[in-house]
Motif scaffolding. Structure first.
Motif, PDB file in Angstrom:
ATOM      1  N   GLN A  73       0.810  -1.227   0.000  1.00 19.13           N
ATOM      2  CA  GLN A  73       0.000   0.000   0.000  1.00 19.13           C
ATOM      3  C   GLN A  73       0.841   1.274   0.000  1.00 19.13           C
ATOM      4  OE1 GLN A  73      -2.902   0.017   3.244  1.00 19.13           O
ATOM      5  NE2 GLN A  73      -3.003  -2.199   3.153  1.00 19.13           N
ATOM      6  N   LYS A  74       1.973   1.255   0.715  1.00 21.90           N
ATOM      7  CA  LYS A  74       2.664   2.506   1.035  1.00 21.90           C
ATOM      8  C   LYS A  74       4.012   2.691   0.316  1.00 21.90           C
ATOM      9  CE  LYS A  74       1.752   4.629   4.550  1.00 21.90           C
ATOM     10  NZ  LYS A  74       0.955   5.808   4.921  1.00 21.90           N
ATOM     11  N   VAL A  75       4.609   1.619  -0.167  1.00 19.88           N
ATOM     12  CA  VAL A  75       6.005   1.679  -0.621  1.00 19.88           C
ATOM     13  C   VAL A  75       6.076   1.647  -2.142  1.00 19.88           C
ATOM     14  CG1 VAL A  75       8.226   0.444  -0.593  1.00 19.88           C
ATOM     15  CG2 VAL A  75       6.887   0.684   1.518  1.00 19.88           C
ATOM     16  N   ARG A  76       6.773   2.626  -2.716  1.00 19.11           N
ATOM     17  CA  ARG A  76       6.942   2.678  -4.167  1.00 19.11           C
ATOM     18  C   ARG A  76       8.086   1.782  -4.616  1.00 19.11           C
ATOM     19  NH1 ARG A  76       9.584   5.364  -7.795  1.00 19.11           N
ATOM     20  NH2 ARG A  76      10.679   6.730  -6.346  1.00 19.11           N
ATOM     21  N   VAL A  77       9.197   1.785  -3.861  1.00 25.57           N
ATOM     22  CA  VAL A  77      10.348   0.916  -4.152  1.00 25.57           C
ATOM     23  C   VAL A  77      10.813   0.290  -2.840  1.00 25.57           C
ATOM     24  CG1 VAL A  77      12.680   0.755  -5.108  1.00 25.57           C
ATOM     25  CG2 VAL A  77      11.075   2.446  -6.031  1.00 25.57           C
ATOM     26  N   LEU A  78      11.015  -1.014  -2.845  1.00 25.50           N
ATOM     27  CA  LEU A  78      11.539  -1.729  -1.681  1.00 25.50           C
ATOM     28  C   LEU A  78      12.956  -2.190  -1.984  1.00 25.50           C
ATOM     29  CD1 LEU A  78      11.266  -3.231   1.069  1.00 25.50           C
ATOM     30  CD2 LEU A  78      10.287  -5.155  -0.217  1.00 25.50           C
ATOM     31  N   VAL A  79      13.904  -1.804  -1.114  1.00 23.81           N
ATOM     32  CA  VAL A  79      15.286  -2.265  -1.227  1.00 23.81           C
ATOM     33  C   VAL A  79      15.537  -3.233  -0.079  1.00 23.81           C
ATOM     34  CG1 VAL A  79      17.721  -1.603  -1.320  1.00 23.81           C
ATOM     35  CG2 VAL A  79      15.979  -0.044  -2.216  1.00 23.81           C
ATOM     36  N   VAL A  80      15.806  -4.499  -0.401  1.00 25.63           N
ATOM     37  CA  VAL A  80      16.020  -5.504   0.639  1.00 25.63           C
ATOM     38  C   VAL A  80      17.517  -5.787   0.774  1.00 25.63           C
ATOM     39  CG1 VAL A  80      13.761  -6.576   0.376  1.00 25.63           C
ATOM     40  CG2 VAL A  80      15.670  -7.434  -0.988  1.00 25.63           C
ATOM     41  N   LEU A 129      14.277  -4.260  -5.121  1.00 27.22           N
ATOM     42  CA  LEU A 129      15.698  -4.291  -5.460  1.00 27.22           C
ATOM     43  C   LEU A 129      16.447  -5.005  -4.344  1.00 27.22           C
ATOM     44  CD1 LEU A 129      16.128  -0.551  -6.552  1.00 27.22           C
ATOM     45  CD2 LEU A 129      15.577  -2.511  -8.004  1.00 27.22           C
ATOM     46  N   LYS A 130      17.416  -5.832  -4.708  1.00 28.05           N
ATOM     47  CA  LYS A 130      18.198  -6.554  -3.704  1.00 28.05           C
ATOM     48  C   LYS A 130      19.615  -5.991  -3.672  1.00 28.05           C
ATOM     49  CE  LYS A 130      19.011 -11.206  -1.923  1.00 28.05           C
ATOM     50  NZ  LYS A 130      18.691 -12.647  -2.110  1.00 28.05           N
ATOM     51  N   ALA A 131      20.043  -5.531  -2.494  1.00 28.49           N
ATOM     52  CA  ALA A 131      21.354  -4.888  -2.353  1.00 28.49           C
ATOM     53  C   ALA A 131      22.368  -5.869  -1.792  1.00 28.49           C
ATOM     54  CB  ALA A 131      21.240  -3.678  -1.433  1.00 28.49           C
ATOM     55  N   PRO A 132      23.619  -5.851  -2.300  1.00 30.63           N
ATOM     56  CA  PRO A 132      24.644  -6.763  -1.785  1.00 30.63           C
ATOM     57  C   PRO A 132      25.207  -6.341  -0.431  1.00 30.63           C
ATOM     58  CG  PRO A 132      25.561  -5.369  -3.512  1.00 30.63           C
ATOM     59  CD  PRO A 132      24.097  -5.067  -3.452  1.00 30.63           C
TER      60      PRO A 132
END
Length: 450
Positions: free
Chosen positions: A371-378, A399-402
């Protein structure tokens, strides 16, 4: 409590264990400090204690038998299943924590605050209230300053405000605060406590030895916390932002009020509370209840609620750059805390989430992300778990960050003017950092250097 010449084993050489060892040495105890980490993995404070006569066994634990130690003091981060604690219990050797040890030597009355979320904000706020009321005030405990370091510097006319965790309460045997506050109870640390029942049982130890002259402050809006009212012998004070309580601290129309014996005492309109978010309104209500119970005047409460800015790492504004707001909520170490952070904003969010899971379920968190998040970086140890929950809820912009630095840079690159870049991991920091403060400090440093 006489500990002179007693043989004491201190388990855990972190901040708490070092403080306990220093305290015990001052009291004339014979101290053996142990940790399953080698010396080169620990801080430099050990050398000073070794010079003062402390012994240490590092890299492995010593054997514990009935005649080896008079007492064992365990750090909060050490699980109860480690061999020296299991052996101590088998041989009937007392096992206590730093909180319990500090309490045994305290002469100042204590307000103790626990809950899954909001502990640090509420503890700091209550401390500011009592300082403004003119009392010499110690704020410590799980908030960062071990009580045992300074507890003897405060007397009966002073006050101690202590943040206490479920880990600390596990080993509390005599601990009895004048005011016990339980803010909320939602799933957390289930990897340690085994079940919600075990977690609630640990939290309830905060008021287990209270008597009718003491106060137990409980969140009426949280069913699990409200249910604890029948388990305490203290005077129950409920607080609620949703219900018209017959007695307690409530929001009545456009006013925070204390209702006692049919009389309402107005404090402040909720819109004038300085810290943002409905969860912080609940924290403010709890603080009012704890302070009012001990006689703090309404005008003092109002003055502090209007000016208190909140605490570092909890919805902390770091910077505004090119129309993007950067917010550090590193203290969001479980899904419920991060849900509260997401609800605090009504603009698009670029969220950084992930770390070490403490036994939490991310499904409700993921539904709000949709509902609230435009982009999720995990990122971090359970990045995949958070991503799977988010995608199952219908969130596909993931998006998955190293690593941590890369995660912040990816969030920055994804953000548009009007967005919030929010660090609220919903996880512990221990996969990458020593604590959430270290994680939040690095976020702040990276953002300020963008």
């Amino acid at each position: 409590m006489n500990i002179k010449d007693k043989k004491v084993l201190v388990v855990g050489a972190g901040k708490s264990g070092i403080s306990v060892s220093r305290f015990l040495l001052r009291k004339g105890a014979m101290v053996l400090l142990t940790d399953n980490r080698e010396k080169d993995k620990l801080g430099g404070a050990l050398d000073e204690l070794l010079e003062a006569g402390m012994q240490a066994e590092l890299g492995s634990y010593p054997d514990v038998r009935g005649d080896t130690f008079d007492m064992v003091v365990v750090s909060p981060g050490v699980p109860p299943s480690v061999p020296p604690l299991v052996s101590a219990r088998q041989y009937g050797i007392p096992v206590l924590g730093e909180l319990e040890l500090a309490y045994r030597f305290a002469s100042a009355p204590m307000v103790a605050i626990t809950g899954t979320n909001g502990k640090t904000t509420t503890t700091t706020l209550v401390g500011e209230i009592f300082r403004m009321a003119g009392l010499r005030t110690l704020v410590g405990g799980n908030i960062g300053l071990p009580l045992v370091d300074v507890v003897e510097d405060y007397g009966p006319k002073d006050i101690i405000i202590a943040e206490v965790s479920s880990f600390q309460l596990e080993t509390a045997n005599h601990f009895k605060p004048r005011v016990a506050v339980v803010l909320n109870i939602t799933p957390d640390h289930l990897d340690r406590h085994g079940s919600m029942e075990g977690y609630i049982e640990a939290k309830a130890r905060i008021f287990a030895r209270q008597g009718p002259e003491d106060f137990t402050v409980l969140n009426y809006d949280d069913p699990g916390t409200r249910a604890l009212a029948g388990a305490t012998s203290g005077k129950v004070i409920f607080f609620s932002r949703k219900h018209n309580l017959e007695e307690g601290v409530l929001v009545r129309g456009d006013m925070i009020a204390v209702r006692h014996k049919g009389i309402d005492t107005d404090i402040i309109p909720p819109r004038e509370v300085a810290i943002p978010g409905v969860h912080n309104l609940e924290n403010a209500l709890a603080a009012v209840a704890a302070a009012f119970a001990l006689g703090v005047r309404p005008e003092v409460l109002a003055r502090i609620l209007r000016s208190f800015p909140g605490v570092a790492h909890r919805l902390e504004t770091v910077a505004q750059k090119d129309g993007v707001l950067f917010v550090n909520d590193s203290k969001g170490t479980n899904p419920d805390a991060s849900i509260k952070a997401l609800k605090a904003f009504d603009r698009p969010i670029v969220l950084l989430a992930g770390g070490r899971n403490k036994g939490s379920d991310f499904s409700e968190f993921a539904r709000l992300i949709k509902q609230k998040v435009r982009v999720l970086v995990v990122l971090g140890e359970c990045a995949g778990e958070v991503e799977r929950a988010a995608r199952a809820a219908g969130c596909n912009n993931v998006l998955k960050a190293p690593g941590f630095r890369e995660a912040v840079l990816m969030a920055h690159a994804s953000a548009k003017p009007g967005d919030v870049v929010l660090l609220s991991p919903a996880c512990a920091s221990w996969d990458m950092f020593n604590n959430f403060e270290e994680r939040g400090d690095l976020f702040r440093e990276i953002v300020l250097n963008l």
